[in-house]
Design an enzyme around this catalytic site. Structure first.
Site, short mmCIF file in Angstrom:
data_model
loop_
_atom_site.label_atom_id
_atom_site.label_comp_id
_atom_site.label_asym_id
_atom_site.label_seq_id
_atom_site.Cartn_x
_atom_site.Cartn_y
_atom_site.Cartn_z
N ARG A 209 0.39 -1.21 -0.10
CA ARG A 209 0.00 0.31 -0.01
C ARG A 209 0.71 1.19 0.06
NH1 ARG A 209 -3.36 -3.41 3.03
NH2 ARG A 209 -2.46 -3.23 5.22
N SER A 248 -16.78 -7.36 -2.96
CA SER A 248 -18.68 -7.74 -2.64
C SER A 248 -19.48 -7.83 -0.77
CB SER A 248 -18.80 -9.49 -2.85
OG SER A 248 -17.28 -9.94 -2.37
N CYS A 339 -2.48 -14.42 -2.86
CA CYS A 339 -1.67 -15.19 -1.35
C CYS A 339 -1.85 -16.60 -0.75
CB CYS A 339 -2.50 -14.40 -0.24
SG CYS A 339 -4.65 -14.12 -0.42
N1 SAH Z 1 -6.70 -5.01 -0.42
C1 SAH Z 1 -7.54 -5.55 0.92
C2 SAH Z 1 -7.88 -6.85 0.76
C3 SAH Z 1 -8.30 -7.31 -0.11
S1 SAH Z 1 -8.71 -9.18 0.74
C4 SAH Z 1 -6.60 -4.42 1.49
O1 SAH Z 1 -5.89 -3.58 1.63
O2 SAH Z 1 -7.28 -4.22 2.57
C5 SAH Z 1 -10.27 -10.54 -0.83
C6 SAH Z 1 -11.50 -9.09 -0.17
O3 SAH Z 1 -12.11 -9.96 -1.97
C7 SAH Z 1 -11.96 -9.48 1.07
O4 SAH Z 1 -12.87 -8.54 0.62
C8 SAH Z 1 -13.12 -10.54 -0.05
O5 SAH Z 1 -14.65 -9.78 1.06
C9 SAH Z 1 -13.15 -9.81 -1.63
N2 SAH Z 1 -14.01 -10.51 -2.54
C10 SAH Z 1 -13.76 -12.18 -2.56
N3 SAH Z 1 -13.96 -12.09 -3.51
C11 SAH Z 1 -15.02 -11.08 -3.88
C12 SAH Z 1 -15.76 -11.26 -5.43
N4 SAH Z 1 -15.74 -12.15 -6.58
N5 SAH Z 1 -16.07 -9.65 -6.22
C13 SAH Z 1 -14.93 -8.58 -5.26
N6 SAH Z 1 -15.40 -8.81 -4.27
C14 SAH Z 1 -14.44 -10.36 -3.63
#
Ligand code: SAH
Length: 400
Positions: A209, A248, A339
């Protein structure tokens, strides 16, 4: 104390410092669930000492290779101290008060995760062995770190594979508020340690980030899988033009919008869009509308939970990376991650390469990315290196 004897020749990984003994390596066991056991080779020689769980495929998780080292209160205190000291040496970004204090196997404490959020600690006891020592560990953490409170988030499904129920709730001191504010590299984030994902925040992406903030200036940014807006806030702080965040979870999206406001970026209502939806669908919709971005972040959840899921996960990763390349303007940046431990860095490069070829773009790797250093990596435990990523720059079309 129990004893576990290995089949002939099966002591090799343990002798090299790997902390797991799988069921197939074991000749016989004389121990009760949760016991501390001595692991012996087929000739009866001491290999290592750990804790035992016959319900888990990982029967023993090793704690020490020193026959003279007893697993008592002093042992846990030494290990926790060493883990804390490792963080002091890490040089996390200034003005940061949320980071991982204990990264399980990678810190010599299998099954234990401890994250610090300002004055609070959030703990995950992921194995029976740690569950058995939990009360002592909590007491030691309180003694060593003097937190306001320690809260448990042992609600990971892996607990079930250890024969344990999920467990959450206050363990020590004051219970944390449902929303607390942490600082990361000078930015502020609302974190819900009680109901948020994992222990509340994706601390493993901190350094990435910081990088996003450095490169976002003037760019129109699309942040996919945005959770509570970590990369969105970073991009805005770095001077991004518009941002579009896709996630989502409705609760996470609400927090993301609040996080932008919390950092004083008021008056951006028109500049920042938050979409509750499925990234796979939204990316297609944006492409069909002919939208263009100067920067795309792809930080999906774990698509492959085990080796069997690698082929379908690879298709998923390729699909979103292909769509992201299609949406990027020339000179645009893609920050893309996986991940999934089961997806190797090598395979991840190949997936991103295949996506670029199909999208017809020539791409340069600007930087190779990985988990933040408080998510320590032991050379003896490669499984602990799970988050990999690439910062790519689209240099133009490539349609031979
Ligand atoms: N980049 C974020 C962390 C992401 S974790 C940070 O820096 O804090 C992955 C996220 O993807 C989760 O919040 C989960 O709710 C969301 N997610 C999972 N599958 C998804 C989909 N198909 N479409 C949109 N969001 C999704």
């Amino acid at each position: 104390m129990g004893v576990v004897t290995l089949r002939r020749g099966r002591e090799k990984p343990a002798r090299r410092g790997h902390p797991w003994i799988f069921s197939g390596a074991i000749q016989c066991a004389d121990a009760a669930p949760g016991d501390i056991v001595d692991v012996l080779d087929a000739d009866g020689h001491f290999v290592a000492r750990g804790y035992y769980n016959p319900s888990s495929q990982i029967r023993v998780r090793l704690l020490t290779w020193d026959e003279g080292e007893r697993v008592n209160a002093d042992f846990w205190r030494r290990r926790l101290r060493a883990s804390l000291a490792r963080r002091d040496a890490l040089l996390l970004p200034p003005e940061t008060d949320a980071f991982r204090l204990v990264h399980a196997e990678s810190d010599g404490l299998p099954g234990l995760v401890v994250d610090r959020y300002g004055p609070w600690l959030v703990l995950q006891a992921l194995t029976l062995g740690i569950e058995r020592h939990k009360a002592l560990i909590v007491e030691l953490l309180a003694e060593l770190t003097r937190p306001a409170g320690i809260y448990e988030r042992s609600d990971e499904e892996v607990r079930r594979r250890e024969g344990l129920e999920l467990a959450t709730g206050p363990l020590w001191g004051e219970p944390p508020p449902s929303r607390l504010v942490v600082r990361e590299a000078g930015l502020r984030f609302l974190v819900d340690v009680i109901a948020g994902h994992k222990t509340g925040f994706y601390l493993d992406q901190r350094e990435n980030r910081v990088l996003a903030r450095r490169v976002a200036s003037g760019r129109r940014v699309l942040n996919c899988f945005s959770y509570t807006g970590g990369f969105t806030v970073a991009a805005v702080a770095g001077g991004a033009g518009e941002t579009v965040s896709v996630e989502s979870s409705e609760a996470a999206v609400a927090l993301a919008a609040e996080n932008v406001r919390l950092n004083g970026f008021a008056g951006r209502e028109a500049a920042d869009t938050f979409i509750v939806g499925d990234v796979f669908d939204v990316l297609r919709r944006l492409r069909d509308r002919g939208e263009q971005f100067d920067m795309v972040v792809l930080d999906p959840p774990k698509f492959a939970h085990h080796a069997g899921q690698v082929p379908s996960a690879a298709r998923g990763y390729k699909d979103i990376n292909w769509l992201a390349f299609r949406l990027l303007a020339p000179g645009g940046l893609l920050m893309t991650f996986s991940c999934s431990g089961a997806i190797s860095p090598d395979l991840f490069w190949k997936i991103v390469f295949a996506a670029a070829l199909d999208a017809g773009v020539r791409v340069r790797v600007v930087q190779v990315l990985h988990q933040a250093p408080d998510h320590t990596i032991s050379l003896h435990f490669p499984e602990g290196f799970y988050l990999k990523g690439l910062l790519c720059r689209v240099e133009g079309k490539f349609c031979p």
